[in-house]
Design a protein around this motif. Structure first.
Motif, PDB file in Angstrom:
ATOM      1  N   ALA A 287       0.849  -1.190   0.000  1.00 35.10           N
ATOM      2  CA  ALA A 287       0.000   0.000   0.000  1.00 35.10           C
ATOM      3  C   ALA A 287       0.885   1.241   0.000  1.00 35.10           C
ATOM      4  O   ALA A 287       1.836   1.347   0.779  1.00 35.10           O
ATOM      5  CB  ALA A 287      -0.906   0.008   1.225  1.00 35.10           C
ATOM      6  N   TYR A 288       0.588   2.152  -0.910  1.00 36.41           N
ATOM      7  CA  TYR A 288       1.316   3.417  -1.038  1.00 36.41           C
ATOM      8  C   TYR A 288       0.355   4.526  -0.625  1.00 36.41           C
ATOM      9  O   TYR A 288      -0.721   4.662  -1.202  1.00 36.41           O
ATOM     10  CB  TYR A 288       1.780   3.626  -2.473  1.00 36.41           C
ATOM     11  N   ARG A 289       0.745   5.311   0.369  1.00 37.91           N
ATOM     12  CA  ARG A 289      -0.139   6.346   0.906  1.00 37.91           C
ATOM     13  C   ARG A 289       0.514   7.718   0.834  1.00 37.91           C
ATOM     14  O   ARG A 289       1.709   7.858   1.082  1.00 37.91           O
ATOM     15  CB  ARG A 289      -0.465   6.049   2.364  1.00 37.91           C
ATOM     16  N   VAL A 290      -0.319   8.705   0.527  1.00 35.76           N
ATOM     17  CA  VAL A 290       0.089  10.110   0.637  1.00 35.76           C
ATOM     18  C   VAL A 290      -0.700  10.670   1.808  1.00 35.76           C
ATOM     19  O   VAL A 290      -1.933  10.597   1.831  1.00 35.76           O
ATOM     20  CB  VAL A 290      -0.200  10.895  -0.664  1.00 35.76           C
ATOM     21  N   LEU A 291       0.005  11.199   2.787  1.00 37.38           N
ATOM     22  CA  LEU A 291      -0.602  11.722   4.003  1.00 37.38           C
ATOM     23  C   LEU A 291      -0.500  13.237   4.023  1.00 37.38           C
ATOM     24  O   LEU A 291       0.483  13.812   3.563  1.00 37.38           O
ATOM     25  CB  LEU A 291       0.110  11.157   5.232  1.00 37.38           C
ATOM     26  N   SER A 292      -1.509  13.866   4.580  1.00 37.36           N
ATOM     27  CA  SER A 292      -1.507  15.316   4.745  1.00 37.36           C
ATOM     28  C   SER A 292      -1.416  15.621   6.236  1.00 37.36           C
ATOM     29  O   SER A 292      -2.021  14.931   7.053  1.00 37.36           O
ATOM     30  CB  SER A 292      -2.806  15.892   4.167  1.00 37.36           C
ATOM     31  N   GLY A 293      -0.649  16.631   6.581  1.00 32.53           N
ATOM     32  CA  GLY A 293      -0.523  16.993   7.989  1.00 32.53           C
ATOM     33  C   GLY A 293      -0.117  18.447   8.139  1.00 32.53           C
ATOM     34  O   GLY A 293       0.158  19.145   7.161  1.00 32.53           O
ATOM     35  N   ARG A 294      -0.073  18.890   9.381  1.00 27.76           N
ATOM     36  CA  ARG A 294       0.335  20.257   9.684  1.00 27.76           C
ATOM     37  C   ARG A 294       1.582  20.202  10.547  1.00 27.76           C
ATOM     38  O   ARG A 294       1.751  19.294  11.343  1.00 27.76           O
ATOM     39  CB  ARG A 294      -0.747  20.991  10.465  1.00 27.76           C
ATOM     40  N   MET A 295       2.429  21.199  10.373  1.00 25.87           N
ATOM     41  CA  MET A 295       3.566  21.327  11.266  1.00 25.87           C
ATOM     42  C   MET A 295       3.892  22.799  11.465  1.00 25.87           C
ATOM     43  O   MET A 295       3.569  23.636  10.623  1.00 25.87           O
ATOM     44  CB  MET A 295       4.764  20.520  10.782  1.00 25.87           C
ATOM     45  N   SER A 296       4.506  23.090  12.584  1.00 26.38           N
ATOM     46  CA  SER A 296       4.850  24.465  12.915  1.00 26.38           C
ATOM     47  C   SER A 296       6.306  24.709  12.535  1.00 26.38           C
ATOM     48  O   SER A 296       7.203  23.998  12.976  1.00 26.38           O
ATOM     49  CB  SER A 296       4.650  24.694  14.408  1.00 26.38           C
ATOM     50  N   VAL A 297       6.527  25.709  11.682  1.00 24.41           N
ATOM     51  CA  VAL A 297       7.874  26.086  11.260  1.00 24.41           C
ATOM     52  C   VAL A 297       8.071  27.553  11.640  1.00 24.41           C
ATOM     53  O   VAL A 297       7.435  28.437  11.069  1.00 24.41           O
ATOM     54  CB  VAL A 297       8.057  25.887   9.742  1.00 24.41           C
ATOM     55  N   PHE A 298       8.927  27.784  12.616  1.00 22.21           N
ATOM     56  CA  PHE A 298       9.214  29.135  13.109  1.00 22.21           C
ATOM     57  C   PHE A 298       7.942  29.882  13.485  1.00 22.21           C
ATOM     58  O   PHE A 298       7.774  31.064  13.191  1.00 22.21           O
ATOM     59  CB  PHE A 298      10.026  29.929  12.087  1.00 22.21           C
ATOM     60  N   GLY A 299       7.016  29.185  14.124  1.00 21.30           N
ATOM     61  CA  GLY A 299       5.785  29.789  14.602  1.00 21.30           C
ATOM     62  C   GLY A 299       4.651  29.824  13.594  1.00 21.30           C
ATOM     63  O   GLY A 299       3.529  30.178  13.942  1.00 21.30           O
ATOM     64  N   ASP A 300       4.905  29.488  12.349  1.00 21.89           N
ATOM     65  CA  ASP A 300       3.860  29.478  11.321  1.00 21.89           C
ATOM     66  C   ASP A 300       3.396  28.051  11.072  1.00 21.89           C
ATOM     67  O   ASP A 300       4.197  27.126  10.998  1.00 21.89           O
ATOM     68  CB  ASP A 300       4.381  30.055  10.003  1.00 21.89           C
TER      69      ASP A 300
END
Length: 100
Positions: free
Chosen positions: A28-41
């Motif tokens: 199974a090949y998956r593309v995941l979406s997520g959020r991360m904080s980079v220098f407060g943004d």
């Protein structure tokens, strides 16, 4: 004299499944979406996960790219090459070396 260097930890949160394709090699090949904080943004990032259903082996790059087109294109190249989870990092380096 010694000093302490603080390392900024970038951690992906709120991971959701964007796309999953089950290859003919039981992977199974998956593309995941997520959020991360980079220098407060807060930024949206896309990751790649490869799961072999035969052996149970799984590898993941949670922050592969900030561009969905790059992530989907890379997932398609993994599918075409019938890549296994253990090949994920070397294939990612090859892909990023060419496309970036």
């Amino acid at each position: 004299m010694f000093g302490i260097v603080k390392r900024i930890k970038h951690e992906v949160i709120d991971r959701t499944l964007y796309m999953e394709i089950f290859g003919d090699n039981k992977v199974a090949y998956r593309v995941l979406s997520g959020r991360m904080s980079v220098f407060g943004d807060e930024v949206i990032t896309y990751g790649i996960e490869v799961l072999d259903h035969r052996s149970g082996e799984k590898e993941c790059i949670p922050d592969f790219s900030r561009n969905i087109e790059d992530a989907v294109c890379f997932a398609e190249s993994l599918i075409n090459e019938k890549s296994r989870p253990r090949q994920l990092y070397s294939k990612a380096l090859d892909f990023l070396r060419v496309y970036i």
